[in-house]
Scaffold this active site. Structure first.
Site, PDB file in Angstrom:
ATOM      1  CD  GLU A  83      -1.882  -5.485   5.380  1.00 44.15           C
ATOM      2  OE1 GLU A  83      -1.898  -4.264   5.605  1.00 44.15           O
ATOM      3  OE2 GLU A  83      -1.626  -5.977   4.258  1.00 44.15           O
ATOM      4  CG  HIS A 104      -4.159  -3.160   2.857  1.00 42.72           C
ATOM      5  ND1 HIS A 104      -3.229  -2.724   3.777  1.00 42.72           N
ATOM      6  CD2 HIS A 104      -4.629  -2.052   2.241  1.00 42.72           C
ATOM      7  CE1 HIS A 104      -3.148  -1.406   3.738  1.00 42.72           C
ATOM      8  NE2 HIS A 104      -3.985  -0.970   2.806  1.00 42.72           N
ATOM      9  CB  CYS A 153      -1.009  -0.007   1.152  1.00 43.06           C
ATOM     10  SG  CYS A 153      -2.344   1.196   0.925  1.00 43.06           S
TER      11      CYS A 153
END
Length: 263
Positions: A231, A229, A122
């Protein structure tokens, strides 16, 4: 450059410097995602090493720090100062932190100079593009793809936007997802800025349906960045861990390409 395979590679991650106590909820969310990334690196078999302004207070000290690492991950966070790519700030910017910009830029440059693998996520994706001389769209116009996850009828909403990206066959980015032949993956998106002019020497390796640059890499060394993202906690566990596990495996290996620096 490392000369032997490492069982548990040490991967540096520059800390987030903005406090979660700010009224802007996005800062707290970014800090939470930072924690997710550190935990995923650990779960993937790495030893996360938090890099602070103290560890990067001089080029010499940072170069010494790099000698103890096997790779670096640049996480998400607030907006990068447009001054770094020759533009005046737009009123849409949030959490612009010159100290954070300085830390992340210095760490990224030192990592490349040391010839270590580098993964940007990001903000890290955007920062690497700027480091290579590229520019950013400071505030994206609405398009056929929702990128920021915000409900236009609810300015307080902050859910992820979910959309597809196409991974380029044969790219390092595709390799992170165990798919060297390339494929379409669904990603968690949450950003209001994007790559505008691609930095010199970088290749686009994933795009959204509206043409937004979703991933970049340097073909001459192991430098990769993704706008999304990986994660995000809403992803299935195996899918969430895969890119981190594959990045950790890259950091275990001694041959990462040439170490000539980026200016």
């Amino acid at each position: 450059m490392k000369s032997s395979r490492v069982a548990r590679p040490r991967i540096g991650v520059p800390v987030r410097l903005s406090s979660s106590d700010t009224p802007d909820a996005r800062v707290g969310e970014a800090n939470e995602l930072f924690t997710y990334i550190v935990d995923l690196l650990r779960e993937a078999g790495a030893v996360p090493v938090l890099l602070t302004p103290v560890s990067a207070d001089s080029a010499g000290r940072l170069a010494t720090e790099m000698q103890t690492l096997d790779g670096v991950l640049l996480p998400g966070g607030g907006d990068i100062s447009p001054r770094l790519y020759g533009q005046d700030p737009d009123e849409s910017l949030y959490d612009v932190n010159p100290e954070q910009d300085h830390l992340d830029m210095d760490v990224a440059r030192a990592t490349i100079d040391a010839g270590l693998p580098l993964l940007g996520v990001c903000r890290g994706h955007q920062l690497l593009n700027v480091l290579y001389g590229g520019t950013l769209i400071q505030d994206m116009a609405p398009s056929a793809v929702n990128h920021n996850g915000l409900d236009p009828h609810d300015p307080e909403s902050s859910e992820w936007a979910w959309h597809d990206v196409v991974l380029t066959a044969g790219s390092k980015t595709a390799g992170l997802y165990g798919s060297p032949d390339g494929r379409i993956i669904k990603i968690a998106s949450g950003h209001h800025q994007a790559v505008s002019r691609v930095g010199e020497g970088l290749q686009v390796t994933a795009v959204a349906d509206d043409g937004t640059v979703e991933a970049l890499e340097d073909p001459s060394r192991w430098v990769v960045s993704v706008q999304w993202h990986p994660e995000a906690s809403q992803l299935p566990d195996a899918e969430r861990l895969m890119p981190f596990r594959n990045f950790v495996d890259v950091c275990r290996n001694p041959t990462h390409g040439p170490s000539a620096g980026v200016q």
